[in-house]
Design a protein around this motif. Structure first.
Motif, PDB file in Angstrom:
ATOM      1  N   GLU A   1       0.702  -1.203   0.064  1.00  0.00           N
ATOM      2  CA  GLU A   1      -0.015  -0.200   0.099  1.00  0.00           C
ATOM      3  C   GLU A   1       0.570   1.567  -0.076  1.00  0.00           C
ATOM      4  OE1 GLU A   1      -3.519   2.141   2.633  1.00  0.00           O
ATOM      5  OE2 GLU A   1      -3.160  -0.016   2.974  1.00  0.00           O
ATOM      6  N   LEU A   2       1.927   1.294   0.863  1.00  0.00           N
ATOM      7  CA  LEU A   2       2.774   2.426   0.911  1.00  0.00           C
ATOM      8  C   LEU A   2       3.857   2.545   0.026  1.00  0.00           C
ATOM      9  CD1 LEU A   2       2.804   2.852   4.888  1.00  0.00           C
ATOM     10  CD2 LEU A   2       1.069   3.531   3.178  1.00  0.00           C
ATOM     11  N   ALA A   3       4.190   1.758  -1.011  1.00  0.00           N
ATOM     12  CA  ALA A   3       5.467   1.571  -1.668  1.00  0.00           C
ATOM     13  C   ALA A   3       5.164   3.038  -2.506  1.00  0.00           C
ATOM     14  CB  ALA A   3       5.234   0.406  -3.005  1.00  0.00           C
ATOM     15  N   PRO A   4       6.509   3.674  -2.725  1.00  0.00           N
ATOM     16  CA  PRO A   4       7.991   2.859  -2.739  1.00  0.00           C
ATOM     17  C   PRO A   4       8.447   3.031  -1.212  1.00  0.00           C
ATOM     18  CG  PRO A   4       7.934   5.238  -3.350  1.00  0.00           C
ATOM     19  CD  PRO A   4       6.332   4.877  -3.437  1.00  0.00           C
ATOM     20  N   VAL A   5       7.768   3.709  -0.179  1.00  0.00           N
ATOM     21  CA  VAL A   5       8.172   3.568   1.439  1.00  0.00           C
ATOM     22  C   VAL A   5       8.287   1.994   1.588  1.00  0.00           C
ATOM     23  CG1 VAL A   5       7.528   3.930   3.766  1.00  0.00           C
ATOM     24  CG2 VAL A   5       7.169   5.761   1.800  1.00  0.00           C
ATOM     25  N   ARG A   6       9.401   1.666   1.949  1.00  0.00           N
ATOM     26  CA  ARG A   6       9.369   0.365   2.517  1.00  0.00           C
ATOM     27  C   ARG A   6       9.068  -0.148   3.830  1.00  0.00           C
ATOM     28  NH1 ARG A   6      14.069  -0.807   3.536  1.00  0.00           N
ATOM     29  NH2 ARG A   6      15.009   1.370   3.407  1.00  0.00           N
ATOM     30  N   VAL A   7       8.231  -1.042   4.149  1.00  0.00           N
ATOM     31  CA  VAL A   7       7.784  -1.438   5.238  1.00  0.00           C
ATOM     32  C   VAL A   7       8.261  -3.082   5.484  1.00  0.00           C
ATOM     33  CG1 VAL A   7       5.775  -1.813   6.768  1.00  0.00           C
ATOM     34  CG2 VAL A   7       5.943  -0.203   4.836  1.00  0.00           C
ATOM     35  N   ASN A   8       8.787  -3.146   6.631  1.00  0.00           N
ATOM     36  CA  ASN A   8       9.248  -4.491   6.977  1.00  0.00           C
ATOM     37  C   ASN A   8       9.042  -4.830   8.355  1.00  0.00           C
ATOM     38  OD1 ASN A   8      11.197  -5.329   4.411  1.00  0.00           O
ATOM     39  ND2 ASN A   8      11.724  -3.420   5.095  1.00  0.00           N
ATOM     40  N   VAL A   9       9.269  -6.151   8.786  1.00  0.00           N
ATOM     41  CA  VAL A   9       8.939  -6.579  10.416  1.00  0.00           C
ATOM     42  C   VAL A   9      10.215  -7.241  10.812  1.00  0.00           C
ATOM     43  CG1 VAL A   9       7.573  -7.859  12.032  1.00  0.00           C
ATOM     44  CG2 VAL A   9       6.704  -6.874   9.754  1.00  0.00           C
ATOM     45  N   VAL A  10      10.569  -6.923  12.200  1.00  0.00           N
ATOM     46  CA  VAL A  10      11.696  -7.729  12.819  1.00  0.00           C
ATOM     47  C   VAL A  10      10.896  -8.517  13.720  1.00  0.00           C
ATOM     48  CG1 VAL A  10      11.842  -5.860  14.477  1.00  0.00           C
ATOM     49  CG2 VAL A  10      13.736  -7.539  14.167  1.00  0.00           C
ATOM     50  N   ALA A  11      11.092  -9.886  13.890  1.00  0.00           N
ATOM     51  CA  ALA A  11      10.453 -10.858  14.928  1.00  0.00           C
ATOM     52  C   ALA A  11      11.580 -11.326  15.669  1.00  0.00           C
ATOM     53  CB  ALA A  11       9.925 -11.611  14.090  1.00  0.00           C
ATOM     54  N   PRO A  12      11.731 -10.906  16.901  1.00  0.00           N
ATOM     55  CA  PRO A  12      12.743 -11.302  17.811  1.00  0.00           C
ATOM     56  C   PRO A  12      12.272 -12.728  18.633  1.00  0.00           C
ATOM     57  CG  PRO A  12      12.525  -9.063  18.217  1.00  0.00           C
ATOM     58  CD  PRO A  12      11.379  -9.402  17.393  1.00  0.00           C
ATOM     59  N   GLY A  13      13.454 -13.362  18.966  1.00  0.00           N
ATOM     60  CA  GLY A  13      13.154 -14.422  19.789  1.00  0.00           C
ATOM     61  C   GLY A  13      13.227 -13.574  21.265  1.00  0.00           C
ATOM     62  N   THR A  14      13.729 -14.810  22.169  1.00  0.00           N
ATOM     63  CA  THR A  14      13.819 -13.916  23.559  1.00  0.00           C
ATOM     64  C   THR A  14      15.123 -13.191  23.705  1.00  0.00           C
ATOM     65  OG1 THR A  14      12.611 -15.881  24.775  1.00  0.00           O
ATOM     66  CG2 THR A  14      14.316 -14.618  26.000  1.00  0.00           C
ATOM     67  N   ILE A  15      15.090 -12.081  24.121  1.00  0.00           N
ATOM     68  CA  ILE A  15      16.118 -11.158  24.268  1.00  0.00           C
ATOM     69  C   ILE A  15      16.290 -10.791  25.639  1.00  0.00           C
ATOM     70  CG2 ILE A  15      17.130  -9.074  23.475  1.00  0.00           C
ATOM     71  CD1 ILE A  15      16.777 -11.006  21.083  1.00  0.00           C
ATOM     72  N   ARG A  16      17.631 -10.587  26.067  1.00  0.00           N
ATOM     73  CA  ARG A  16      18.230 -10.355  27.487  1.00  0.00           C
ATOM     74  C   ARG A  16      17.748  -8.933  27.372  1.00  0.00           C
ATOM     75  NH1 ARG A  16      20.783 -13.654  30.659  1.00  0.00           N
ATOM     76  NH2 ARG A  16      21.540 -14.706  28.753  1.00  0.00           N
ATOM     77  N   THR A  17      17.162  -8.372  28.466  1.00  0.00           N
ATOM     78  CA  THR A  17      17.002  -6.939  28.706  1.00  0.00           C
ATOM     79  C   THR A  17      17.189  -6.625  30.110  1.00  0.00           C
ATOM     80  OG1 THR A  17      14.596  -7.197  29.190  1.00  0.00           O
ATOM     81  CG2 THR A  17      15.156  -6.844  26.932  1.00  0.00           C
ATOM     82  N   GLU A  18      17.110  -5.422  30.574  1.00  0.00           N
ATOM     83  CA  GLU A  18      17.380  -5.222  31.992  1.00  0.00           C
ATOM     84  C   GLU A  18      16.202  -5.990  33.028  1.00  0.00           C
ATOM     85  OE1 GLU A  18      14.262  -2.095  30.235  1.00  0.00           O
ATOM     86  OE2 GLU A  18      16.349  -2.915  29.565  1.00  0.00           O
ATOM     87  N   LYS A  19      15.236  -6.527  32.520  1.00  0.00           N
ATOM     88  CA  LYS A  19      14.276  -7.306  33.285  1.00  0.00           C
ATOM     89  C   LYS A  19      15.080  -8.762  33.411  1.00  0.00           C
ATOM     90  CE  LYS A  19       9.951  -5.063  31.801  1.00  0.00           C
ATOM     91  NZ  LYS A  19       8.776  -5.321  31.123  1.00  0.00           N
ATOM     92  N   GLU A  20      15.311  -9.139  34.725  1.00  0.00           N
ATOM     93  CA  GLU A  20      15.760 -10.557  35.067  1.00  0.00           C
ATOM     94  C   GLU A  20      14.814 -11.505  34.945  1.00  0.00           C
ATOM     95  OE1 GLU A  20      18.562 -12.986  34.952  1.00  0.00           O
ATOM     96  OE2 GLU A  20      19.150 -11.098  35.127  1.00  0.00           O
ATOM     97  N   ARG A  21      15.129 -12.335  33.779  1.00  0.00           N
ATOM     98  CA  ARG A  21      14.283 -13.471  33.831  1.00  0.00           C
ATOM     99  C   ARG A  21      15.169 -14.852  33.470  1.00  0.00           C
ATOM    100  NH1 ARG A  21      11.951 -11.906  28.560  1.00  0.00           N
ATOM    101  NH2 ARG A  21      10.643 -13.665  28.346  1.00  0.00           N
ATOM    102  N   THR A  22      15.628 -15.155  34.655  1.00  0.00           N
ATOM    103  CA  THR A  22      16.733 -16.140  34.649  1.00  0.00           C
ATOM    104  C   THR A  22      16.012 -17.585  33.986  1.00  0.00           C
ATOM    105  OG1 THR A  22      17.631 -15.386  36.461  1.00  0.00           O
ATOM    106  CG2 THR A  22      18.225 -17.631  35.951  1.00  0.00           C
ATOM    107  N   GLU A  23      14.802 -17.857  34.688  1.00  0.00           N
ATOM    108  CA  GLU A  23      14.091 -19.270  34.039  1.00  0.00           C
ATOM    109  C   GLU A  23      13.925 -19.345  32.567  1.00  0.00           C
ATOM    110  OE1 GLU A  23      10.355 -21.925  35.207  1.00  0.00           O
ATOM    111  OE2 GLU A  23      11.250 -20.509  36.973  1.00  0.00           O
ATOM    112  N   ALA A  24      13.276 -18.099  32.095  1.00  0.00           N
ATOM    113  CA  ALA A  24      12.988 -17.868  30.909  1.00  0.00           C
ATOM    114  C   ALA A  24      14.184 -17.883  29.741  1.00  0.00           C
ATOM    115  CB  ALA A  24      12.232 -16.787  30.481  1.00  0.00           C
ATOM    116  N   TYR A  25      15.282 -17.442  30.412  1.00  0.00           N
ATOM    117  CA  TYR A  25      16.639 -17.448  29.595  1.00  0.00           C
ATOM    118  C   TYR A  25      17.060 -18.710  29.417  1.00  0.00           C
ATOM    119  CZ  TYR A  25      16.504 -12.237  30.078  1.00  0.00           C
ATOM    120  OH  TYR A  25      16.263 -10.882  30.239  1.00  0.00           O
TER     121      TYR A  25
END
Length: 231
Positions: A162-186
């Motif tokens: 719909e918006l071309a020539p503006v490019r539109v993409n998606v980034v789909a991360p997995g589990t990412i280490r952030t400042e929130k501690e989630r030891t079990e999930a990591y």
């Protein structure tokens, strides 16, 4: 293919992936606007980056009118990234407020951000939406979250057309280490992806900058997930 002299908007840029992307964009010579709901977090991010190339603006990305006013204030720019999201996971039996939280806190904020960005974005610019690897490999007890991520990926393809020539993409991360501690999930994630490690925010920021700067990529979803969707 760099961001030198480009103007980059990041909604959800005060922490985590958004903040890492802001740092990467400034390192490439971009001017960056980061926006978010918490003024305290925005000011903390501003102090951490400590650059004249950074501007912070408070906005509630769940409020369409607030997003409209935000883009009117920002004016013309080159690239938009929308990682800001707030939601609660729950099974199919969960109450409606939990079931709807992924769409209300992650899908619609990105949809309306893209909508109100259109009048101001450069025709040679781009939009990068953010979903998550669970859209392709769902986790138990999070049906609406998986559906939301899938919807964002479909939205990216539709907007690329719909918006071309503006490019539109998606980034789909997995589990990412952030400042929130989630030891079990990591620890659990290490056993579910091919690279046997949790990703860092810089891994995703690198992917976002690629999607902004590669002039021939549109309608794509990129998975910085350590091979989660393949394992």
């Amino acid at each position: 293919m760099t961001l030198k002299d480009k103007r980059v908007i990041i909604i959800g840029g005060s922490t985590g992936i958004g903040l890492a992307t802001a740092k990467a964009a400034i390192e490439q010579g971009a001017s960056v606007v980061i926006a978010g709901r918490s003024l305290e977090k925005l000011e903390k991010a501003k102090a951490e980056i400590n650059s004249d190339a950074l501007q912070v603006i408070q906005v509630d990305n769940k409020n369409e009118e607030a997003l409209k006013a935000f883009f009117e204030k920002v004016g013309h720019f080159d690239h938009l990234f929308t990682p800001g999201a707030a939601y609660v996971l729950g099974p199919i039996s969960a109450d409606s407020d939990i079931a709807e939280s992924s769409f209300n806190g992650k899908f619609w904020p990105q949809y309306y951000a893209a909508k109100h960005a259109v009048p101001y974005i450069s025709q040679s610019g781009s939009i990068v939406l953010m979903s998550g690897a669970a859209g392709q490999r769902p986790i138990p007890g999070a049906a609406s979250y998986a559906a939301c991520n899938g919807a964002i990926e479909s939205l990216g393809k539709a907007l690329a057309i719909e918006l071309a020539p503006v490019r539109v993409n998606v980034v789909a991360p997995g589990t990412i280490r952030t400042e929130k501690e989630r030891t079990e999930a990591y620890e659990a994630y290490k056993g579910m992806c091919l690279l046997k490690r949790v990703g860092d925010v810089e891994d995703v920021a690198h992917s976002v900058v690629y999607l902004m700067t590669n002039r021939y990529t549109t309608g794509s979803t990129l998975f910085p997930d350590g091979g989660y969707v393949l394992s």
